[in-house]
Write an enzyme that holds these catalytic residues in place. Structure first.
Site, mmCIF file in Angstrom:
data_model
loop_
_atom_site.group_PDB
_atom_site.id
_atom_site.type_symbol
_atom_site.label_atom_id
_atom_site.label_comp_id
_atom_site.label_asym_id
_atom_site.label_seq_id
_atom_site.Cartn_x
_atom_site.Cartn_y
_atom_site.Cartn_z
ATOM 1 N N ASP A 231 0.592 -1.737 -0.903
ATOM 2 C CA ASP A 231 -0.483 -1.291 -1.790
ATOM 3 C C ASP A 231 -0.456 -2.091 -3.091
ATOM 4 O O ASP A 231 0.620 -2.365 -3.636
ATOM 5 C CB ASP A 231 -0.355 0.196 -2.094
ATOM 6 N N ASP B 188 5.160 3.861 -0.873
ATOM 7 C CA ASP B 188 4.704 2.735 -0.070
ATOM 8 C C ASP B 188 5.908 1.906 0.347
ATOM 9 O O ASP B 188 6.941 1.890 -0.323
ATOM 10 C CB ASP B 188 3.752 1.860 -0.886
ATOM 11 N N ARG C 181 -7.516 1.001 6.232
ATOM 12 C CA ARG C 181 -7.156 0.235 5.041
ATOM 13 C C ARG C 181 -6.573 -1.133 5.376
ATOM 14 O O ARG C 181 -5.455 -1.455 4.985
ATOM 15 C CB ARG C 181 -6.170 1.009 4.160
ATOM 16 N N ASP D 211 3.048 6.871 3.418
ATOM 17 C CA ASP D 211 1.968 6.376 2.574
ATOM 18 C C ASP D 211 1.640 4.942 2.992
ATOM 19 O O ASP D 211 1.638 4.624 4.173
ATOM 20 C CB ASP D 211 2.357 6.495 1.104
#
Length: 449
Positions: free
Chosen positions: A261, A217, A314, A257
């Site tokens: 996160d 990430d 997301r 990715d």
């Protein structure tokens, strides 16, 4: 004129040479120097507890100017958990050795025996099948090459840190920041670009057609980290966009990715005034549907005044926690470089409160796709607008969802930690001027809120 701390890369290790820095008192964000600003009171979940001050109280010897990966790591290592300020100048390459020489995927694979051609030949589903994840020599070689990259381009951020771009063009390129079990961290005014995994893993058992899965990430917040403020940054895959990647075994060779996160029991995070553009995965909040990961009772995140331009999914996808999502601008054009999935992912035992957000969508994007059911039950949507027209997002979703995927309004909580809510119609113009890196150290601009 303030003196600064210079980090000098020596032939053996990194030597730190701090000089005197006349530290200003930490006051209201509008008065303190940018690098010594703290999260304002009541500005989201990260203001809870002791609040989020990062390195605001750093001593003169704990203020560092860096422009290379080695210098950044040396500053983190030297200061430990003491309050510290890291000021990034220019373009800082994550895939580079301690001398600053750029490293390629081939450099990481050297000596491991890994080649993509060998990997593809071995794990072609026509040869390997669809029922078992890759094992054996080529997979072991991939793991070893991936570890070589991880040790270089993934940097651990310690507690009590402010890392900030010295100018709006300060950039972390191909560098992943990990906040692992730490607290009280501020990341501001940085361009996070081109964080790519050289060695994605093929998993034929992932979904009905298999998938390539990547690591790294741009910012990863894990293992009980708390009181984190992510503010005025820019996140993009440029120049390595997803639509430029090849496909193997009929699936995209995914090398990217998440953006920010937040998983494994992390808590009390505020994400504000950032710009996310042409990225597929934005914010995964929550690790798994199992309570064993330590997520229940945690994962309280505020997401406000951010721009999401031509992103895929997301924004956020939530499990377990509470996400206060207000005054954001979601833009979707027909020329986007990533396909559209959804905006709000309603995951297991999740509690999203989406209020006064603005959506500027092309006609090809259907409003009922803004919400996606991921085993959740409830979501609150209030005073949101699509193309300046107020729309009940929950009603739009339920109008097309089958009976077993219907959602209800969440009555379990109501956000209280907010500084100001702007009318949704005003958000596009406001964030066009204010989102993303807009600040220069020592010169707080009029554009800074």
């Amino acid at each position: 004129m303030r003196n600064v701390v210079t980090l000098m890369a020596m032939s053996v290790g990194i030597a730190l040479s701090p000089s005197v820095f006349a530290a200003d008192a930490v006051t209201h964000p509008g008065k303190a120097p940018l690098e010594r600003q703290t999260l304002p009171a009541r500005d989201g979940f990260a203001s809870m507890g002791a609040g989020t001050t990062g390195g605001a109280y750093a001593s003169p010897s704990r203020v560092y100017d860096v422009s290379t990966r080695a210098e950044l790591k040396a500053a983190f290592d030297a200061a430990g958990d003491e309050p510290k300020i890291i000021r990034v100048h220019g373009t800082l390459l994550g895939n580079a050795n301690d001398s600053g020489k750029p490293l390629s995927c081939e450099d990481y694979a050297q000596g491991t025996g890994y080649t993509l051609e060998r990997y593809l030949a071995t794990y072609d589903p026509a040869v390997w099948g669809w029922d078992t994840e890759p094992t054996g020599g080529p997979e072991s070689a991939r793991v070893q090459a991936a570890e070589n990259q991880r040790r270089t381009m993934l940097i651990q951020v310690p507690s009590n840190t402010t890392i900030i771009g010295a100018t709006p063009d300060a950039s972390l390129v191909g560098l992943s920041l990990r906040i692992d079990g730490e607290r009280n961290v501020i990341i501001r005014n940085l361009n996070h670009l081109a964080v790519s995994d050289c060695f994605p893993q093929w998993d034929p058992t992932d979904g009905s057609a298999g998938n390539w899965n990547s690591e790294y990430d741009m910012v990863q917040i894990i293992n009980g980290s708390s009181n984190i403020w992510i503010d005025h940054n820019y996140y993009s895959d440029e120049p390595d966009f997803d639509d430029l990647s090849p496909s193997y075994f009929g699936r995209p060779f995914q090398q990217h990715d998440g953006s920010v996160d937040i998983t494994y029991g992390s808590d009390l995070v505020t994400v504000s005034y950032n710009r996310f553009e042409n990225r597929d995965k934005l914010m995964l909040i929550g690790s798994t549907d199992s309570p064993a990961a330590g997520d229940p009772g945690k994962l309280r995140v505020t997401i406000h005044h951010n721009e999401f331009i031509n992103v895929g999914q997301r924004a956020p996808r939530l499990r377990w926690g509470q996400a206060d999502v207000y005054n954001n601008h979601f833009v979707r054009n027909d020329d986007a470089r990533v396909s559209f999935g959804y905006v709000f992912g309603v995951g297991y035992d999740s509690h999203i409160w989406a209020e006064a957000n603005a959506f500027t969508f092309s006609p090809s994007v259907k409003q009922e796709r803004i919400i996606k059911h991921w085993k959740g039950q409830a979501i609150t949507t209030k005073d949101n607008v699509i193309n300046r027209r107020k729309v009940d997002l929950l009603a739009a979703y339920n109008a097309q969802a089958p009976a077993d995927l219907q959602l209800v309004t969440d009555t379990s909580w109501q956000p209280t930690l907010r500084t100001r809510i702007h009318p949704a119609q005003a958000i596009p113009g406001l964030l066009k001027r204010r989102a993303g890196p807009v600040m220069t150290l020592g010169k707080p601009g009029k554009r800074f809120r």
